[in-house]
Write a protein that holds these residues in place. Structure first.
Motif, PDB file in Angstrom:
ATOM      1  N   TYR A   1       4.532   7.108   8.380  1.00 47.48           N
ATOM      2  CA  TYR A   1       5.275   5.853   8.809  1.00 47.48           C
ATOM      3  C   TYR A   1       5.626   5.978  10.219  1.00 47.48           C
ATOM      4  O   TYR A   1       5.732   5.001  10.817  1.00 47.48           O
TER       5      TYR A   1
ATOM      6  N   VAL B   1       1.706   9.026   3.051  1.00 45.40           N
ATOM      7  CA  VAL B   1       1.744   8.083   3.897  1.00 45.40           C
ATOM      8  C   VAL B   1       2.646   8.405   4.998  1.00 45.40           C
ATOM      9  O   VAL B   1       3.508   9.188   5.211  1.00 45.40           O
TER      10      VAL B   1
ATOM     11  N   ILE C   1      -0.595  -0.793  10.476  1.00 42.65           N
ATOM     12  CA  ILE C   1      -1.139  -1.115   9.237  1.00 42.65           C
ATOM     13  C   ILE C   1      -1.995  -2.424   9.186  1.00 42.65           C
ATOM     14  O   ILE C   1      -1.418  -3.615   9.033  1.00 42.65           O
TER      15      ILE C   1
ATOM     16  N   GLY D   1       0.662  -1.172   0.031  1.00 42.07           N
ATOM     17  CA  GLY D   1      -0.149   0.052  -0.010  1.00 42.07           C
ATOM     18  C   GLY D   1       0.827   1.243  -0.153  1.00 42.07           C
ATOM     19  O   GLY D   1       0.606   1.888  -0.762  1.00 42.07           O
ATOM     20  N   PRO D   2       1.609   1.306   0.981  1.00 41.76           N
ATOM     21  CA  PRO D   2       2.658   2.576   0.763  1.00 41.76           C
ATOM     22  C   PRO D   2       3.430   2.758  -0.527  1.00 41.76           C
ATOM     23  O   PRO D   2       3.717   3.860  -1.053  1.00 41.76           O
TER      24      PRO D   2
ATOM     25  N   ARG E   1      -5.073  -0.927   5.475  1.00 40.48           N
ATOM     26  CA  ARG E   1      -5.389   0.508   6.042  1.00 40.48           C
ATOM     27  C   ARG E   1      -4.078   1.113   6.230  1.00 40.48           C
ATOM     28  O   ARG E   1      -3.558   0.871   7.110  1.00 40.48           O
ATOM     29  N   ILE E   2      -3.935   2.175   5.271  1.00 40.73           N
ATOM     30  CA  ILE E   2      -2.692   2.811   5.401  1.00 40.73           C
ATOM     31  C   ILE E   2      -3.136   4.292   5.895  1.00 40.73           C
ATOM     32  O   ILE E   2      -3.942   5.003   5.143  1.00 40.73           O
ATOM     33  N   GLU E   3      -2.567   4.916   6.912  1.00 43.46           N
ATOM     34  CA  GLU E   3      -2.711   6.150   7.446  1.00 43.46           C
ATOM     35  C   GLU E   3      -2.148   7.243   6.635  1.00 43.46           C
ATOM     36  O   GLU E   3      -0.690   7.145   6.216  1.00 43.46           O
ATOM     37  N   THR E   4      -2.917   7.895   5.948  1.00 45.58           N
ATOM     38  CA  THR E   4      -2.410   8.926   5.075  1.00 45.58           C
ATOM     39  C   THR E   4      -3.115  10.479   5.201  1.00 45.58           C
ATOM     40  O   THR E   4      -3.830  11.030   4.497  1.00 45.58           O
TER      41      THR E   4
ATOM     42  N   THR F   1       3.451  -3.423  10.327  1.00 46.46           N
ATOM     43  CA  THR F   1       4.019  -2.013  10.280  1.00 46.46           C
ATOM     44  C   THR F   1       4.837  -2.103   9.109  1.00 46.46           C
ATOM     45  O   THR F   1       5.283  -3.316   8.627  1.00 46.46           O
TER      46      THR F   1
END
Length: 363
Positions: free
Chosen positions: A144, A142, A160, A102-103, A134-137, A344
């Motif tokens: 990290y 992105v 993630i 995803g990242p 599910r990627i935190e954006t 992660t």
């Protein structure tokens, strides 16, 4: 002369590897594999002339491409570059490098990011199944850094969560590929299971082991490794995997009663080295085996089973791996509706990796 190939190096879960767009690699599989061997520096026990880390967990490749099915955002092909052989294996999946897909897709512009959280539907080509990461954006970038911690990786990072939607039997054709919860091979009782990764679960005590040994101690036991490999070669065809002599599946798991409050303790041969932790799909398969009535894992774990949502902690040499599942058990059969876990990832470097032009002169 050398050929430069765009590449990102990422840690995914407890593994590390090179991530490529498929369009940047040769179309011909044989040439592609030669390129990846050169990029990693294999075969060589130190992988000194390449990017590999001289261990199966750090000699991995993810190839990402546009989706080939309408319910996915990207395709992901995992390739294991064998450290000590001139061989690239596509016979298994990798749920650790999966965490970086995803990242990678967002960083390279393959898919747009939302402001907040971006769900990425990943078509895992090795097993023809879908995972949703599910990627935190935040602000469309992105993230990290974060507070999520996974055993086997120092520090913390952004979480993630990954859901696996249809991985049961994805490699072997059935959750229990032999048709039984328990088989006997070379005098050893075992359970063969495939819920994303073909795994053979056996009692550690049947090999004269506690199941709490260090990976180094187990790797040093040549007689043990030979006995386990003989079982692996015998059970492979019965799991619909054919001749597994040159394959990296099935993985072989020695199980013992949990020692640190989890469901079961594991030591995992992958298949010739012993994992310092446990693979993502390996953990999912072992957790699933723990709820299969009559299985070796269920016996060792002491789990009575039953339908519904379950959270099982699979112990390994460096901690534990939590697998959340939703299962139905009826008539002795297990149907897995959902398996989920937390990983992660971190982008380590982006640029170009170089291979000799006599291997490939580029496009």
């Amino acid at each position: 002369m050398q050929t430069a190939i765009p590449c990102i190096v990422m840690r995914g879960g407890t593994s590390k590897g090179l991530y490529f767009r498929s369009s940047d690699l040769p179309d011909d599989v044989a040439t592609r594999d030669k390129v990846l061997l050169a990029a990693m520096g294999a075969p060589d026990l130190r992988e000194i002339d390449g990017m590999g880390g001289a261990h199966p967990l750090t000699s991995k490749v993810a190839v990402v491409s546009p989706p080939s099915r309408p319910d996915a955002d990207v395709d992901y092909l995992f390739l294991q570059v064998v450290v000590d052989e001139p061989r690239v294996d596509a016979g298994q999946n990798c749920g650790n490098l999966l965490a970086g897909i995803g990242p990678y897709a967002i960083e390279t512009g393959m898919i747009p990011a939302r402001d907040g959280v971006t769900d990425v539907r990943i078509n895992m080509l090795n097993t023809k199944s879908i995972a949703v990461a599910r990627i935190e954006t935040p602000r469309g970038r992105v993230r990290y850094d974060g507070a999520a911690r996974i055993d086997g990786v120092p520090g913390t990072a952004a979480p993630i969560p990954i859901d696996f939607l249809d991985v049961a039997g994805s490699s072997c054709g059935a959750l229990l590929p032999t048709g039984h919860a328990r088989d006997t091979v070379n005098g050893i009782e075992l359970t063969a299971i495939d819920n994303g990764m073909p795994v053979v679960v056996m009692r550690a005590r049947d090999f004269g082991k506690t199941g709490y040994e260090t990976p180094e101690g187990l790797e040093a036991d040549a007689a043990l490794k030979a006995k386990i490999e003989a079982i692996r070669l015998a059970i492979g065809p019965k799991m619909n995997l054919g001749d597994v002599t040159k394959k990296t599946v099935p993985k072989m798991c020695l199980a013992a009663p949990a020692k640190n409050g989890g469901a079961i303790a594991t030591r995992n041969f992958i298949p010739h080295r012993v994992h310092e932790a446990i693979g993502v799909f390996g953990a999912v398969s072992v957790a699933t085996a723990c709820v299969v009535p009559g299985s070796i894992a269920a016996e060792v774990a002491g789990i009575a089973g039953g339908s519904g949502s379950k959270s099982l902690e699979i112990e390994h040499p460096t901690g534990f791996f939590t697998v959340d599942m939703d299962v139905t058990i009826a008539g002795g059969e297990v149907k897995v509706h959902r398996a989920a876990l937390l990983r992660t990832a971190r982008m380590l470097m982006r640029g170009e990796v170089y291979v000799p032009s006599h291997v490939w002169s580029g496009r």
